[in-house]
Design a protein around this motif. Structure first.
Motif, PDB file in Angstrom:
ATOM      1  N   TYR A  82       5.082  12.976 -10.668  1.00  0.00           N
ATOM      2  CA  TYR A  82       4.003  13.507  -9.835  1.00  0.00           C
ATOM      3  C   TYR A  82       3.443  12.437  -8.900  1.00  0.00           C
ATOM      4  O   TYR A  82       3.097  12.717  -7.742  1.00  0.00           O
ATOM      5  CB  TYR A  82       2.874  14.066 -10.712  1.00  0.00           C
ATOM      6  N   SER A  83       3.351  11.200  -9.399  1.00  0.00           N
ATOM      7  CA  SER A  83       2.796  10.118  -8.570  1.00  0.00           C
ATOM      8  C   SER A  83       3.661   9.856  -7.343  1.00  0.00           C
ATOM      9  O   SER A  83       3.150   9.670  -6.232  1.00  0.00           O
ATOM     10  CB  SER A  83       2.670   8.834  -9.395  1.00  0.00           C
TER      11      SER A  83
ATOM     12  N   ARG B  79       1.117  10.811   8.331  1.00  0.00           N
ATOM     13  CA  ARG B  79       2.003  10.749   9.499  1.00  0.00           C
ATOM     14  C   ARG B  79       1.684  11.871  10.479  1.00  0.00           C
ATOM     15  O   ARG B  79       1.610  11.659  11.694  1.00  0.00           O
ATOM     16  CB  ARG B  79       3.460  10.849   9.039  1.00  0.00           C
ATOM     17  N   GLN B  80       1.476  13.070   9.947  1.00  0.00           N
ATOM     18  CA  GLN B  80       1.163  14.197  10.819  1.00  0.00           C
ATOM     19  C   GLN B  80      -0.170  14.010  11.526  1.00  0.00           C
ATOM     20  O   GLN B  80      -0.356  14.463  12.661  1.00  0.00           O
ATOM     21  CB  GLN B  80       1.159  15.492  10.007  1.00  0.00           C
TER      22      GLN B  80
ATOM     23  N   TYR C  74       3.679  13.014  -0.281  1.00  0.00           N
ATOM     24  CA  TYR C  74       2.910  14.067   0.382  1.00  0.00           C
ATOM     25  C   TYR C  74       1.747  13.465   1.169  1.00  0.00           C
ATOM     26  O   TYR C  74       1.478  13.856   2.312  1.00  0.00           O
ATOM     27  CB  TYR C  74       2.387  15.057  -0.671  1.00  0.00           C
ATOM     28  N   GLN C  75       1.069  12.478   0.575  1.00  0.00           N
ATOM     29  CA  GLN C  75      -0.034  11.811   1.282  1.00  0.00           C
ATOM     30  C   GLN C  75       0.458  11.117   2.549  1.00  0.00           C
ATOM     31  O   GLN C  75      -0.187  11.173   3.599  1.00  0.00           O
ATOM     32  CB  GLN C  75      -0.703  10.789   0.356  1.00  0.00           C
ATOM     33  N   GLU C  76       1.612  10.450   2.434  1.00  0.00           N
ATOM     34  CA  GLU C  76       2.160   9.760   3.597  1.00  0.00           C
ATOM     35  C   GLU C  76       2.542  10.745   4.692  1.00  0.00           C
ATOM     36  O   GLU C  76       2.369  10.472   5.884  1.00  0.00           O
ATOM     37  CB  GLU C  76       3.378   8.922   3.186  1.00  0.00           C
TER      38      GLU C  76
ATOM     39  N   PRO D 108       0.800  -1.234   0.000  1.00  0.00           N
ATOM     40  CA  PRO D 108       0.000   0.000   0.000  1.00  0.00           C
ATOM     41  C   PRO D 108       0.829   1.278   0.000  1.00  0.00           C
ATOM     42  O   PRO D 108       0.316   2.342  -0.355  1.00  0.00           O
ATOM     43  CB  PRO D 108      -0.829  -0.121   1.286  1.00  0.00           C
ATOM     44  N   LYS D 109       2.100   1.199   0.376  1.00  0.00           N
ATOM     45  CA  LYS D 109       2.934   2.406   0.432  1.00  0.00           C
ATOM     46  C   LYS D 109       3.615   2.725  -0.894  1.00  0.00           C
ATOM     47  O   LYS D 109       4.246   3.783  -1.045  1.00  0.00           O
ATOM     48  CB  LYS D 109       3.990   2.278   1.534  1.00  0.00           C
TER      49      LYS D 109
END
Length: 568
Positions: free
Chosen positions: A125-126, A138-139, A132-134, A81-82
């Motif tokens: 970009y992917s 995380r935040q 960025y999503q990760e 998934p990562k």
């Protein structure tokens, strides 16, 4: 080892050779293109390559010989998934593209419309979008200071631990608060305090199992989720380990600090049916620990606290038992079923507690095993038993076998053969020592155990398997063990005259037959009746042990039934 080439590692899962070649050509047109391409023409092969780790992007054709459609994407996404995934499709279907992106794909490209510039831009970009999503995830879920799960993720994991169970399993929730942490922050500054919190977080994390959760709620508050904790003694040991770790000196900016913590524990399901109640009760227990002087922990329920305090008291007393000479040995004879003579005695430890009186081993041996005290206690038992055996020989008694139980820790810790050899040399009991071990001890690490047992046999020690029939022995290993005896577990002996039917004693007979076929002596333990003795003798069992002949006795009483070589 060949150095890995620079660039982003890309996996192309595509069964059409022409399409695969086109992608390869697009990525190889410019030698400066920072991508390294691997290809797979089947989904299964693609998943195997993904398992090798290192893949940073997947280009995925949905139609493969061994998988088709969005099911293909779902399998790759579930596997890794990562790793960002770009779907490649010959189908210009907007609904399908939207569904793929909503399901986790980073992009959807139609094969006939792809050029080199579009492909490179989509790939770059992917990867950036996935990172960025990760980072956002995380935040949202992790504490920025310690990297531990935050309040949001803690509640999610606790809900899963409590409700995502087919069968109800115990879960411990531990609320931890540092003692006098405000003093550190106020006197030394918040940066100093933050460094202390990072140290504490690492120490708590190192003291729990991989499957447990350590979270930071904020400030100096931490919460632990300990899964499948069904016994108070296991939780007790974990808490003692955590308290000890946290209280070790911390060095920050050339200063040495001693930090302690207080903790409260609630248990699911008995202390609360849901997440808020469990957290509230753990918090209440933590404040009770604070009120009792800090640097301690409390269970929410009084009953659990009583068990924990009892255990703490017993452990502290047991640590002093050796140095205070509170341990002693009783001996239970083993009788030859053919001659009626005492052939051996088994040494059994007792604890003469100054206030609790004589404590039998079933009350303290498990505690000794868990705390590691069984190693010095086991050596004391072995040395004392051999010394007693030698004293009997010097007093004119016929030399008989001295049987001593071996603990799992003694067997697995290493250095056992040397220790036993030293004891035999010091006491002069060569040739008359027997060590008993259980089936489970052998099967835990059979190859290494066999090696240790061969070493013991090499110095003249006899070996027997205790409680035989209750473990999980492999007969192939049993043949290889350098043992000379099997002890039939008492439960099978009790079955001999249980109902008076033809099947009574069936397992005892089987073990006698098995033992003799392997040329082993067979000893029955727990013999309590004349019917059991007669049955065992009729079926040619070699020795018996149990209350029918004698309970375990102090050495001076045991002497009255020992055979003598010389008259008094």
């Amino acid at each position: 080892m060949k150095a890995e080439e620079p660039g982003t590692s890309v996996l192309l899962i595509e069964d059409n050779p022409g399409d695969a070649r086109l992608i390869e050509e697009m990525l190889s047109e410019d030698p400066a293109t920072p991508f390294r391409l691997r290809t797979a023409d089947r989904l299964q092969r693609g998943l195997e390559l993904l398992s090798l780790k290192g893949t940073e992007l997947v280009l995925l054709d949905l139609s493969l010989p061994d998988s088709h459609g969005l099911d293909t994407f779902s399998k790759v996404y579930a596997h890794s998934p990562k790793v960002p995934i770009i779907v490649l499709s010959g189908n210009d279907d907007q609904a399908l593209a939207l569904y793929a992106v909503k399901s986790g794909a980073q992009d959807y490209l139609v094969k006939g419309k792809i050029d080199r510039e579009l492909l490179l831009r989509a790939m770059q970009y992917s990867i950036e979008r996935k990172h960025y999503q990760e980072e956002l995830e995380r935040q949202a879920n992790y504490d920025g200071l310690t990297g531990l799960p935050n309040r949001h993720l803690l509640h999610d994991r606790l809900r899963q631990a409590v409700f995502a169970q087919r069968n109800v399993r115990s879960v411990a929730v531990v609320f931890i608060d540092l003692d006098h942490f405000k003093v550190i922050n106020d006197s030394l500054g918040h940066n100093f305090g933050d460094e202390v919190l990072r140290h504490v977080a690492e120490r708590i994390q190192s003291a729990v199992r991989d499957g447990d959760t350590v979270a930071r709620l904020g400030g100096d508050e931490f919460v632990l989720i300990l899964n499948d904790q069904t016994r108070e003694d296991v939780i007790f040991r974990t808490m003692r380990r955590i308290m000890s770790k946290v209280s070790e000196p911390i060095n920050v900016a050339d200063r040495e600090l001693n930090v302690t913590c207080s903790a409260g524990i609630s248990l699911y399901p008995q202390d609360g049916p849901d997440v808020p109640t469990l957290l509230k009760n753990a918090d209440a227990a933590m404040y009770r620990a604070k009120s009792q002087g800090r640097n301690t922990f409390q269970f929410y329920t009084a009953e659990m606290n009583e068990l924990a305090n009892e255990r703490l008291s017993m452990e502290q007393s047991l640590r002093r038992a050796l140095e205070r000479d509170e341990l002693l040995l009783h001996f239970q004879p083993r009788v030859n079923l053919r001659t009626g003579n005492v052939d051996a005695v088994e040494a059994l430890v007792r604890w003469k507690h100054p206030t609790r009186g004589l404590i039998l081993p079933d009350r303290f041996i498990a505690l000794a095993e868990e705390t590691g005290l069984i190693v010095p206690i086991g050596e004391w038992v072995l040395r004392s038993a051999c010394a007693q055996g030698q004293r009997w020989r010097e007093a004119g008694f016929t030399p008989i076998v001295m049987s001593v139980n071996l603990s799992a820790r003694q067997l697995w810790n290493g250095g056992l053969v040397r220790m036993v050899d030293d004891v035999l040399t010091d006491t002069g009991m060569d040739g008359f020592l027997e060590l008993e071990l259980t089936e489970s001890m052998v099967m835990h690490d059979a190859e290494n155990v066999i090696s240790a047992l061969e070493g013991l046999k090499g110095i003249g020690v006899r070996l027997s398997v205790d409680d035989f029939g209750t473990g999980y022995s492999s007969l192939s290993y049993l043949k290889r063990l350098p043992i000379h005896a099997l002890k039939i577990d008492g439960s099978f002996v009790r079955d001999i005259d249980a109902s008076g039917g033809p099947d009574d004693g069936l397992l005892a007979r089987a073990i006698i037959s098995l033992g003799h076929s392997l040329h082993l002596k067979v000893i029955a333990e727990g013999v309590e009746t004349e019917a059991q003795r007669a049955f065992l003798r009729a079926h040619e069992c070699d020795e018996m042990q149990g209350y029918f002949f004698s309970k375990p006795m102090p050495p001076e009483e045991c002497e009255k039934i020992l055979p003598r070589t010389t008259p008094r």
